[in-house]
Scaffold this motif. Sequence first.
Motif, mmCIF file in Angstrom:
data_model
loop_
_atom_site.group_PDB
_atom_site.id
_atom_site.type_symbol
_atom_site.label_atom_id
_atom_site.label_comp_id
_atom_site.label_asym_id
_atom_site.label_seq_id
_atom_site.Cartn_x
_atom_site.Cartn_y
_atom_site.Cartn_z
ATOM 1 N N LEU A 115 9.509 -8.924 9.548
ATOM 2 C CA LEU A 115 8.962 -7.126 9.260
ATOM 3 C C LEU A 115 10.441 -6.360 9.535
ATOM 4 C CD1 LEU A 115 6.657 -7.499 12.343
ATOM 5 C CD2 LEU A 115 6.403 -8.100 9.911
ATOM 6 N N VAL A 116 10.424 -5.457 8.160
ATOM 7 C CA VAL A 116 11.129 -4.715 8.083
ATOM 8 C C VAL A 116 11.005 -3.504 8.440
ATOM 9 C CG1 VAL A 116 13.140 -3.981 6.762
ATOM 10 C CG2 VAL A 116 12.347 -5.831 6.163
ATOM 11 N N VAL A 117 11.664 -2.617 9.710
ATOM 12 C CA VAL A 117 10.578 -1.373 10.285
ATOM 13 C C VAL A 117 12.059 -0.276 9.105
ATOM 14 C CG1 VAL A 117 10.334 -0.200 12.266
ATOM 15 C CG2 VAL A 117 9.763 -2.711 11.814
ATOM 16 N N VAL A 118 11.310 0.241 8.656
ATOM 17 C CA VAL A 118 11.904 1.646 8.309
ATOM 18 C C VAL A 118 11.034 2.807 9.062
ATOM 19 C CG1 VAL A 118 12.965 2.845 6.059
ATOM 20 C CG2 VAL A 118 12.313 0.592 5.767
ATOM 21 N N GLU A 119 12.328 3.786 9.556
ATOM 22 C CA GLU A 119 11.745 4.265 10.326
ATOM 23 C C GLU A 119 11.994 6.239 9.688
ATOM 24 O OE1 GLU A 119 13.689 4.257 15.193
ATOM 25 O OE2 GLU A 119 11.020 3.132 14.859
ATOM 26 N N ASP A 120 11.218 6.840 9.188
ATOM 27 C CA ASP A 120 11.350 8.205 8.645
ATOM 28 C C ASP A 120 12.591 8.362 7.368
ATOM 29 O OD1 ASP A 120 11.047 11.380 9.091
ATOM 30 O OD2 ASP A 120 12.991 11.596 10.612
ATOM 31 N N GLU A 121 12.201 7.340 6.697
ATOM 32 C CA GLU A 121 12.548 7.423 5.379
ATOM 33 C C GLU A 121 12.795 8.658 4.299
ATOM 34 O OE1 GLU A 121 14.144 4.624 2.005
ATOM 35 O OE2 GLU A 121 12.674 4.478 3.135
ATOM 36 N N PRO A 122 14.084 9.724 4.915
ATOM 37 C CA PRO A 122 12.936 11.120 2.788
ATOM 38 C C PRO A 122 13.162 10.865 2.266
ATOM 39 C CG PRO A 122 15.038 11.465 4.914
ATOM 40 C CD PRO A 122 14.282 9.934 5.467
ATOM 41 N N LEU A 165 4.149 -8.018 19.259
ATOM 42 C CA LEU A 165 4.215 -9.150 19.726
ATOM 43 C C LEU A 165 6.084 -8.981 19.962
ATOM 44 C CD1 LEU A 165 2.259 -11.302 18.096
ATOM 45 C CD2 LEU A 165 1.556 -10.582 20.324
ATOM 46 N N ILE A 166 6.799 -8.802 19.645
ATOM 47 C CA ILE A 166 7.942 -8.840 19.743
ATOM 48 C C ILE A 166 8.114 -7.387 20.824
ATOM 49 C CG2 ILE A 166 9.942 -8.314 18.332
ATOM 50 C CD1 ILE A 166 8.856 -9.200 15.795
ATOM 51 N N PHE A 167 8.201 -6.920 20.180
ATOM 52 C CA PHE A 167 8.393 -5.843 21.701
ATOM 53 C C PHE A 167 8.065 -6.709 23.542
ATOM 54 C CE2 PHE A 167 7.671 -1.515 19.420
ATOM 55 C CZ PHE A 167 8.862 -2.033 18.569
ATOM 56 N N ARG A 168 7.204 -7.145 23.122
ATOM 57 C CA ARG A 168 6.530 -8.012 24.327
ATOM 58 C C ARG A 168 7.432 -8.906 24.969
ATOM 59 N NH1 ARG A 168 0.441 -8.617 22.855
ATOM 60 N NH2 ARG A 168 -0.166 -6.226 22.711
ATOM 61 N N LYS A 169 7.956 -9.450 24.129
ATOM 62 C CA LYS A 169 8.666 -10.558 24.445
ATOM 63 C C LYS A 169 10.149 -10.393 25.091
ATOM 64 C CE LYS A 169 8.223 -13.332 20.492
ATOM 65 N NZ LYS A 169 7.922 -14.694 19.959
ATOM 66 N N ALA A 180 12.694 -7.501 12.141
ATOM 67 C CA ALA A 180 12.367 -8.749 12.945
ATOM 68 C C ALA A 180 11.800 -9.764 12.737
ATOM 69 C CB ALA A 180 11.352 -7.552 13.526
ATOM 70 N N ALA A 181 12.331 -10.354 13.982
ATOM 71 C CA ALA A 181 11.368 -11.787 13.084
ATOM 72 C C ALA A 181 10.208 -11.883 14.428
ATOM 73 C CB ALA A 181 11.963 -13.168 13.399
ATOM 74 N N PRO A 182 8.941 -11.933 13.717
ATOM 75 C CA PRO A 182 7.701 -12.093 14.746
ATOM 76 C C PRO A 182 7.912 -13.380 15.567
ATOM 77 C CG PRO A 182 7.070 -11.067 12.430
ATOM 78 C CD PRO A 182 8.877 -11.652 12.286
ATOM 79 N N GLU A 183 7.906 -14.173 15.213
ATOM 80 C CA GLU A 183 8.257 -15.936 15.831
ATOM 81 C C GLU A 183 9.322 -15.570 16.838
ATOM 82 O OE1 GLU A 183 7.401 -19.288 13.555
ATOM 83 O OE2 GLU A 183 6.485 -18.194 12.030
ATOM 84 N N SER A 184 10.470 -15.268 16.275
ATOM 85 C CA SER A 184 11.454 -15.730 17.269
ATOM 86 C C SER A 184 11.847 -14.317 19.016
ATOM 87 C CB SER A 184 12.846 -16.159 16.444
ATOM 88 O OG SER A 184 13.404 -15.600 15.448
ATOM 89 N N MET A 225 0.755 -6.019 10.578
ATOM 90 C CA MET A 225 1.757 -6.153 10.993
ATOM 91 C C MET A 225 2.561 -5.265 12.463
ATOM 92 S SD MET A 225 3.403 -5.336 7.422
ATOM 93 C CE MET A 225 1.839 -4.838 6.297
ATOM 94 N N GLN A 226 1.943 -4.278 12.317
ATOM 95 C CA GLN A 226 2.006 -3.253 13.657
ATOM 96 C C GLN A 226 1.968 -3.809 15.203
ATOM 97 O OE1 GLN A 226 3.488 0.004 13.964
ATOM 98 N NE2 GLN A 226 2.750 -0.014 11.649
ATOM 99 N N ASP A 227 0.933 -5.463 15.374
ATOM 100 C CA ASP A 227 0.318 -5.880 16.091
ATOM 101 C C ASP A 227 1.888 -6.623 16.322
ATOM 102 O OD1 ASP A 227 -2.237 -4.403 16.640
ATOM 103 O OD2 ASP A 227 -2.943 -6.257 15.726
ATOM 104 N N ALA A 228 2.667 -7.347 15.426
ATOM 105 C CA ALA A 228 3.210 -8.552 14.825
ATOM 106 C C ALA A 228 4.427 -7.674 15.771
ATOM 107 C CB ALA A 228 3.225 -8.972 14.120
ATOM 108 N N LEU A 229 4.825 -6.481 15.076
ATOM 109 C CA LEU A 229 6.086 -5.760 16.113
ATOM 110 C C LEU A 229 5.554 -5.808 17.791
ATOM 111 C CD1 LEU A 229 8.537 -3.836 15.055
ATOM 112 C CD2 LEU A 229 7.053 -2.226 14.769
#
Length: 179
Positions: free
Chosen positions: A55-62, A7-11, A128-132, A1-5
């Motif tokens: 992909l649902v990305v959650v950063e630092d969820e206390p 790929l989105i950043f590369r787009k 985040a949508a990995p394909e689009s 999943m981190q790799d899919a993320l």
Amino acid sequence: MQDALRLIFRKYKIDDFVYPLFYCLPFALRFEPKNAPEKDAELFRQAFAKDQDVLVVVEDEPEAKFSALLEPFACSKAIHERYNSEDGSFLRYPRFVYNVPTDDMPIEKALNILLEFPEIYRNRVFFAAPESGILMTVYDKRGCDIAAPRRELLQPLFDGFKDCLSEIDLPQMRMNFEF
């Protein structure tokens, strides 16, 4: 999943999420729905294709309220660093990435959590949508930002939800989406 993320950043030719999406990415829309979260849920359904994963990305969820909602879905966790420009240090925090089929995404419940606790989740949850490569973040009860690496991916949202676009940012959006 981190790799899919990644790929989105590369787009987008970026290394990480940028805040806010609307002001930092070339093709983005800022919505201020009058009846959120219902309109935000409708925007989500229009932005993310059916029968695909998001992909649902959650950063630092206390509080772990959001993670509890997504517990049935596959998750990867990584420690992430972000540069703190105020003091030159690096902030370290966990980043959770859930892989959720779009059709199974409990978007109404997710939005209710985000809107109930905006001080906890603001700029910390991304869809985040990995394909689009489409990205969405809900910033508070005022609305959400949706970005895409190409204009044509957002054109239907611009055309179909003009009544929900931010009036303050409408001139900038018109320059990008009206021909």
